[in-house]
Motif scaffolding. Structure first.
Motif, PDB file in Angstrom:
ATOM      1  N   ALA A   1      -5.985 -17.462  35.526  1.00 51.56           N
ATOM      2  CA  ALA A   1      -7.429 -17.683  35.855  1.00 51.56           C
ATOM      3  C   ALA A   1      -7.920 -16.364  35.823  1.00 51.56           C
ATOM      4  O   ALA A   1      -9.142 -16.101  35.807  1.00 51.56           O
ATOM      5  CB  ALA A   1      -7.732 -18.472  36.811  1.00 51.56           C
ATOM      6  N   ASP A   2      -7.066 -15.203  35.860  1.00 53.09           N
ATOM      7  CA  ASP A   2      -7.650 -13.875  36.031  1.00 53.09           C
ATOM      8  C   ASP A   2      -8.156 -13.299  34.943  1.00 53.09           C
ATOM      9  O   ASP A   2      -9.260 -12.848  34.762  1.00 53.09           O
ATOM     10  CB  ASP A   2      -6.416 -13.021  36.522  1.00 53.09           C
ATOM     11  N   CYS A   3      -7.449 -13.405  33.966  1.00 48.49           N
ATOM     12  CA  CYS A   3      -7.771 -13.043  32.460  1.00 48.49           C
ATOM     13  C   CYS A   3      -7.907 -14.011  31.594  1.00 48.49           C
ATOM     14  O   CYS A   3      -6.711 -14.636  31.136  1.00 48.49           O
ATOM     15  CB  CYS A   3      -7.090 -11.889  32.138  1.00 48.49           C
ATOM     16  N   GLY A   4      -8.899 -14.252  30.787  1.00 52.26           N
ATOM     17  CA  GLY A   4      -8.858 -15.105  29.481  1.00 52.26           C
ATOM     18  C   GLY A   4      -8.092 -14.517  28.510  1.00 52.26           C
ATOM     19  O   GLY A   4      -7.721 -13.191  28.559  1.00 52.26           O
ATOM     20  N   ASP A   5      -7.961 -15.211  27.346  1.00 53.72           N
ATOM     21  CA  ASP A   5      -7.277 -14.579  26.068  1.00 53.72           C
ATOM     22  C   ASP A   5      -8.298 -13.498  25.523  1.00 53.72           C
ATOM     23  O   ASP A   5      -7.787 -12.501  25.060  1.00 53.72           O
ATOM     24  CB  ASP A   5      -6.996 -15.632  25.228  1.00 53.72           C
ATOM     25  N   ASP A   6      -9.357 -13.685  25.773  1.00 54.24           N
ATOM     26  CA  ASP A   6     -10.213 -12.781  25.182  1.00 54.24           C
ATOM     27  C   ASP A   6     -10.579 -11.555  26.179  1.00 54.24           C
ATOM     28  O   ASP A   6     -11.593 -10.913  25.958  1.00 54.24           O
ATOM     29  CB  ASP A   6     -11.670 -13.390  24.911  1.00 54.24           C
ATOM     30  N   GLY A   7      -9.667 -11.802  27.127  1.00 55.09           N
ATOM     31  CA  GLY A   7      -9.955 -10.196  27.920  1.00 55.09           C
ATOM     32  C   GLY A   7     -11.072 -10.866  29.180  1.00 55.09           C
ATOM     33  O   GLY A   7     -11.489  -9.603  29.676  1.00 55.09           O
ATOM     34  N   ALA A   8     -11.491 -11.820  29.185  1.00 52.40           N
ATOM     35  CA  ALA A   8     -12.652 -12.143  29.945  1.00 52.40           C
ATOM     36  C   ALA A   8     -11.934 -12.043  31.548  1.00 52.40           C
ATOM     37  O   ALA A   8     -10.786 -12.547  31.557  1.00 52.40           O
ATOM     38  CB  ALA A   8     -13.043 -13.427  29.997  1.00 52.40           C
ATOM     39  N   MET A   9     -12.590 -11.490  32.511  1.00 52.51           N
ATOM     40  CA  MET A   9     -12.155 -11.301  33.933  1.00 52.51           C
ATOM     41  C   MET A   9     -13.251 -12.018  34.739  1.00 52.51           C
ATOM     42  O   MET A   9     -14.294 -12.288  34.372  1.00 52.51           O
ATOM     43  CB  MET A   9     -11.998  -9.877  34.229  1.00 52.51           C
ATOM     44  N   ARG A  10     -12.450 -12.685  35.822  1.00 56.70           N
ATOM     45  CA  ARG A  10     -13.447 -13.251  36.862  1.00 56.70           C
ATOM     46  C   ARG A  10     -14.372 -12.074  37.679  1.00 56.70           C
ATOM     47  O   ARG A  10     -13.867 -10.836  37.390  1.00 56.70           O
ATOM     48  CB  ARG A  10     -12.790 -14.292  37.633  1.00 56.70           C
ATOM     49  N   PRO A  11     -15.389 -12.640  37.997  1.00 62.61           N
ATOM     50  CA  PRO A  11     -16.295 -11.527  38.333  1.00 62.61           C
ATOM     51  C   PRO A  11     -15.619 -10.300  39.521  1.00 62.61           C
ATOM     52  O   PRO A  11     -16.073  -9.134  39.378  1.00 62.61           O
ATOM     53  CB  PRO A  11     -17.634 -12.324  39.087  1.00 62.61           C
ATOM     54  N   GLY A  12     -14.841 -10.888  40.433  1.00 63.07           N
ATOM     55  CA  GLY A  12     -14.440  -9.884  41.477  1.00 63.07           C
ATOM     56  C   GLY A  12     -13.561  -8.966  40.682  1.00 63.07           C
ATOM     57  O   GLY A  12     -13.804  -7.768  40.966  1.00 63.07           O
ATOM     58  N   VAL A  13     -12.757  -9.398  39.863  1.00 64.68           N
ATOM     59  CA  VAL A  13     -11.723  -8.417  39.276  1.00 64.68           C
ATOM     60  C   VAL A  13     -12.658  -7.424  38.286  1.00 64.68           C
ATOM     61  O   VAL A  13     -12.380  -6.348  38.415  1.00 64.68           O
ATOM     62  CB  VAL A  13     -10.679  -9.101  38.386  1.00 64.68           C
ATOM     63  N   ARG A  14     -13.610  -8.063  37.655  1.00 60.22           N
ATOM     64  CA  ARG A  14     -14.437  -6.947  36.798  1.00 60.22           C
ATOM     65  C   ARG A  14     -15.135  -5.981  37.784  1.00 60.22           C
ATOM     66  O   ARG A  14     -15.266  -4.948  37.198  1.00 60.22           O
ATOM     67  CB  ARG A  14     -15.542  -7.909  36.163  1.00 60.22           C
TER      68      ARG A  14
ATOM     69  N   GLY B   1     -18.432 -14.650  29.895  1.00 60.91           N
ATOM     70  CA  GLY B   1     -17.824 -13.713  30.101  1.00 60.91           C
ATOM     71  C   GLY B   1     -16.725 -13.752  31.252  1.00 60.91           C
ATOM     72  O   GLY B   1     -16.360 -12.936  31.602  1.00 60.91           O
ATOM     73  N   MET B   2     -16.528 -15.050  31.740  1.00 59.84           N
ATOM     74  CA  MET B   2     -15.445 -15.358  32.699  1.00 59.84           C
ATOM     75  C   MET B   2     -14.578 -16.123  32.370  1.00 59.84           C
ATOM     76  O   MET B   2     -15.025 -17.082  31.412  1.00 59.84           O
ATOM     77  CB  MET B   2     -16.013 -15.581  34.109  1.00 59.84           C
ATOM     78  N   PRO B   3     -13.440 -16.088  32.600  1.00 57.74           N
ATOM     79  CA  PRO B   3     -12.363 -17.178  32.464  1.00 57.74           C
ATOM     80  C   PRO B   3     -12.834 -18.631  32.568  1.00 57.74           C
ATOM     81  O   PRO B   3     -13.316 -19.058  33.682  1.00 57.74           O
ATOM     82  CB  PRO B   3     -11.138 -16.931  33.002  1.00 57.74           C
ATOM     83  N   GLU B   4     -12.700 -19.355  31.606  1.00 59.72           N
ATOM     84  CA  GLU B   4     -13.307 -20.845  31.562  1.00 59.72           C
ATOM     85  C   GLU B   4     -12.726 -21.540  32.887  1.00 59.72           C
ATOM     86  O   GLU B   4     -13.465 -22.149  33.356  1.00 59.72           O
ATOM     87  CB  GLU B   4     -13.220 -21.658  30.295  1.00 59.72           C
ATOM     88  N   GLY B   5     -11.380 -21.495  32.991  1.00 59.87           N
ATOM     89  CA  GLY B   5     -10.791 -22.089  34.025  1.00 59.87           C
ATOM     90  C   GLY B   5     -11.224 -21.752  35.349  1.00 59.87           C
ATOM     91  O   GLY B   5     -11.474 -22.624  36.204  1.00 59.87           O
TER      92      GLY B   5
END
Ligand code: C2E
Ligand code: CA
Ligand code: CA
Length: 869
Positions: A343-356, A374-378
């Motif tokens: 859930a941290d990083c999507g395939d497109d490099g999307a990060m969850r808000p905290g990590v970003r 801009g965040m992982p869909e999961g």
């Protein structure tokens, strides 16, 4: 006297004789009158404007001018003046015509008796007419006024029928809901409301109609023509028909949308302010970092109204691991299970808000999860399932060492002000963590000796106290023999290393049920439960000393032999608390030194010392009256200006036989006996007189600080005495106060109050001997003080021991972070002074600047005042 002005009568009459008759008839009017007679149109016009008659009496036919013409002129020029014909003959037809044209009455000349009543009646009619005209005018004006108020009102003013069908609307509605008034007429108002509110209105109106009631400040949500939502606050009264039945309502609606918005924002900001101030308390209360993080999250949820709050830090290769969380368990659970997961990083490099937020070191705001990108869909879906609608992730520290995540259950607009406040919050957390790291170290120092890391005297006393609760306790004071010599000949670094080795060996030699501490310098303390008498315990300690010196030490490749010598006391026989036992063991040690024995036990014979102390006490009791006390002054140098700006007053006792006695000897006695209160008062008074003299000689800002001992501050009279002495100088106080911190911590509540009171007198407060006592930073932050004085034992070592240097650096930084100035005591060398300046120490005091000396030499040397000149 008649208040009423005479009645003005204008006669249109060609015959003087007839006029005379008319005037005679008018006498029956019963009131004074004056008259003017005219017989032509031009004279009539003049009279109407100049004479301004109350009534016109006119003949009907005259030569060259007719009564009808006269009537016309009067109607035009003075329409409110009643007109009455007085005529010889007038046919019925003409009479009717005259009345139609506007004459009020006619009177025949052969029946002039009727004239007075006709005139009265005409005046009455004219008056009524005039009044009616006034009323009509006023009505017209008021109607006009209300129409303009209604039309220009910013609020929506309306009328409707029982089914909310609009029958009137002012034009404010165009601005409020985007419709022209005519578009609303005959439509149902409820149709423009939000569905939920529409139902409420449909339910409530029939009840109100039945009760014949209106409503006040009913808040309803309406749909603007452009789709937006407006909140209107409605107040209305019922409209009734002749039978008293409600036929509809008339009301005013105010658009409160913007106001509500504004209020909500203020509430929101107030909440964050509450979080901030609660956070301040938390920082002072938290004992360690983990506790701090837990508190932060709790405060954000309880005070800040967030659904949940989490703190994440990188751990074991994970980008962010949960270190603290509070609030909705579903959210905390979700965050804690994240991390290594996909859930941290999507395939497109999307990060969850905290990590970003952590990686990019900036605030990341998600206002609405339902449309966030801009965040992982999961993660997005999981968060929404846990009830999260908005989130703000704030990096903590620069560079970031962690992230604070705040989760909200409703969609949020985080605006500039709010973000600035949130930013301050993370700054506080960062500061607090730093602060804790330092205060953890100071707390450690408070209970440990900085050189050996062994428990210090404070820790020892606490442990002995609990041993004493269980039974007899042996207390030994062990000093390193000839340590001063070793120290001086090999250097302090060597001495410290030796002390560490000695400490390590003692730790190994003292049995597990015993207590070991490093009190100061070369002095160690040992205590253990005692089973036998004094002799048995003495043998036991002696055996320990024997084993201790059995093997030498190797320090810096040098073999060195070290021995211990000591004194022993047995509790409770020789004292009921650790302090007394230690003192008595020390007495025994000193006695052993004189006799050249390695270990000496406290004996009854040693009580003799107590007797001698009594003697000292007796001598001290007369010292004040005998004027044996003197004050010495030691200069304090301001590092910025390089000038001596203040002095510390130090007490001296000139004993008639023993000469000058050091305060170290007699101040403890003064304190124990309470005499310190009277002596302290003398000190303050004398110091004040001195500094007044110096100020009188042009040293306007010079200050003198006096030492105040625990006993004095606790004395209820102390503050009153200070006030008596110092009041009136508060604006430019000359006296400051030095206090050792240990006493302040004992009763923090009382201390804060007393210090506050002293400060109100303009005194600055310094904490003396800082670093040697229970240096609790948590408390320090709460005390109203201005200065810290670093104890001379640390200053003495800064140029030699890195530990001392580190400690002094820490204390200075910490003091500055609490806005306290720092004074270094006992500065003896240029090297120390230089180092202290580099560390941004504010004031230096010590033999290097000047030794304590009497008033006159001080004034001469540092103030250029020569009393003998
Ligand atoms: P203190 O307040 O810490 O005072 C500093 C002590 O360090 C003074 O000792 C001073 O003479 C000494 N000193 C100053 N510069 C140096 C230096 O460069 N090297 C060394 N080795 N020592 C230095 P003093 O005058 O013997 O006073 C001892 C203590 O007695 C004071 O410690 C203070 O706690 C107490 N005391 C002195 N006067 C008063 C007083 O009027 N009232 C109270 N309550 N206590 C006092
Ligand atoms: Ca002092
Ligand atoms: Ca001191």
């Amino acid at each position: 006297m008649n208040a009423c002005p005479p009645l003005k009568v204008l006669m249109v009459e060609d015959s003087p004789a007839d006029a005379e008759m008319v005037l005679r008839a008018l006498r029956d009017l019963g009131r004074e009158f004056e008259h003017v007679r005219v017989a032509s149109e031009s004279r009539l016009r003049d009279a109407l404007s100049d004479f301004a008659p109350d009534v016109v009496l006119s003949d009907f036919s005259m030569p060259g001018f007719s009564g009808q013409e006269a009537l016309e002129v009067v109607r035009v020029m003075a329409p409110h003046v009643p007109f009455v014909y007085v005529s010889g003959t007038i046919g019925e037809e003409l009479a009717i015509l005259a009345l139609q044209r506007g004459a009020i009455d006619y009177v025949l000349k052969d029946n002039l008796r009727r004239l007075p009543s006709a005139v009265e009646r005409a005046l009455g009619i004219a008056r009524d007419r005039c009044e009616r005209q006034h009323i009509e005018q006023a009505l017209r004006e008021s109607e006009e006024r209300f129409r303009s108020i209604v039309e220009n009102s910013k609020d929506w003013i309306w009328e409707n029928e029982r089914d909310t069908r609009t029958t009137y609307s002012n034009s404010a509605i165009a601005r409020i809901l985007g419709y022209r008034p005519e578009e609303l007429i005959d439509t149902l108002a409820v149709e423009h409301m939000l569905e939920e509110d529409r139902d409420e209105v449909r339910r409530r109106i029939p009840e109100l109609v039945a009760a014949r009631q209106g409503w006040s400040r009913w808040r309803l949500r309406w749909r603007h023509r452009n789709g937006g939502i407006r909140v209107l606050e409605s107040t209305a009264v019922p409209r009734m028909d002749a039978n008293g039945e409600v036929i509809g309502y008339r009301g005013v609606d105010q658009d409160v949308t913007d106001r509500l918005h504004h209020e909500a924002r203020i509430r929101h900001l107030a909440r964050i302010h509450a979080v901030l101030s609660a956070l301040g308390n938390t920082i002072l209360r938290a004992q360690n970092r983990a506790e701090l993080m837990d508190h932060v999250c709790k405060v954000a949820v309880d005070q800040g109204g967030f659904k949940a709050a989490c703190v994440g830090e990188p751990r074991d290769g994970q980008p962010l691991a949960l270190v603290a969380g509070y609030g909705d368990p579903r959210v905390v659970e979700l965050i804690s299970t994240l991390g290594e997961g996909a859930a941290d990083c999507g395939d497109d490099g999307a990060m969850r808000p905290g990590v970003r937020a952590f990686c990019e070191g900036r605030n990341v705001i998600v206002r609405d999860f339902s449309c966030a990108q801009g965040m992982p869909e999961g993660f997005r879906r999981a968060a929404m399932e846990a009830g999260v609608a908005a989130q703000v992730a704030l990096p903590i520290g620069n560079p970031a060492w962690g992230v604070l995540g705040l989760y909200s259950g409703s969609v949020q607009e985080f605006d500039e002000d709010e973000l600035a406040l949130l930013q301050r919050m993370t700054d506080e957390i960062d500061y607090a963590v730093d602060f804790l790291a330092k205060s953890e170290r100071l707390a450690y120092l408070a209970y440990h000796n900085p050189v050996t890391g062994l428990p210090n005297r404070s820790a020892f006393r606490e442990q002995v106290a609990s041993l004493l609760e269980e039974g007899r306790v042996a207390v030994a004071v062990l000093d390193v023999t000839r340590f001063a010599y070793i120290n001086e000949s090999r250097g302090r670094g060597f001495g410290d290393a030796l002390l560490r080795e000695i400490g390590a060996r003692l730790r190994w030699l003292v049995e597990p049920d015993g207590v070991l501490a490093h009190a100061e310098a070369d002095s160690f303390l040992v205590a253990y439960p005692a089973n036998g008498g004094i002799q048995a315990e003495q043998d036991r300690v002696d055996a320990l000393l024997e084993r201790f010196q059995h093997v030498g030490f190797i320090i810096e490749d040098e073999q060195i032999h070290a021995e211990l010598h000591g004194g022993l006391a047995l509790g409770p026989d020789h004292g009921r608390d650790a302090e007394v036992l230690e003192r008595n063991a020390m007495l025994a040690l000193a006695e052993g030194g004189k006799r050249g024995v390695r270990l000496h036990a406290f004996t009854e014979e040693l009580q003799g010392r107590v007797a001698r102390r009594m003697e000292l006490e007796r001598d001290l009791r007369r010292a004040l009256d005998a004027q044996e006390f003197e004050l010495y002054y030691q200069p304090k140098l301001d590092c910025k200006t390089h000038r001596v700006v203040a002095a510390e007053a130090l007490l001296r006792w000139r004993h008639p036989r023993a000469g000058l006695v050091s305060p170290a000897e007699f101040i403890p006695v003064l304190e124990e006996t309470g005499m310190i209160v009277a002596v302290g008062h003398w000190v303050m008074r004398t110091a004040l007189e001195t500094v007044k003299r110096w100020r009188g000689a042009g040293h306007d800002d010079f200050r003198v600080c006096v030492n105040v001992s625990p006993r004095e501050l606790r004395n209820p009279r102390f503050l009153d005495d200070c006030r008596e002495l110092l009041q009136g100088h508060a604006a430019a106080q000359m006296i400051d106060i030095e206090l050792t911190e240990s006493l302040l911590m004992d009763d923090i509540q009382h201390s804060v109050q007393s210090l506050e009171a002293l400060r109100q007198l303009g005194c600055e407060i310094a904490i003396d001997d800082f670093g040697t006592g229970y240096s609790s930073l948590n408390y320090l932050a709460r005390l109203p003080v201005d200065m810290l004085k670093i104890d001379q034992s640390f200053v003495a070592l800064i140029t030699e021991s890195p530990q001392s240097l580190g400690l002094v650096t820490n204390i200075i930084n910490l003091a500055h972070s609490l806005s306290l100035a720092v004074v270094a005591e006992g500065v003896e060398t240029e090297e120390q002074a230089k180092l202290l300046r580099l560390l941004r120490c504010d004031v230096l005091q010590g033999y290097l600047i000047g030794r304590p000396m009497p008033e006159e030499p001080f004034a001469r040397q540092f103030l250029g005042i020569d009393a003998t000149a």
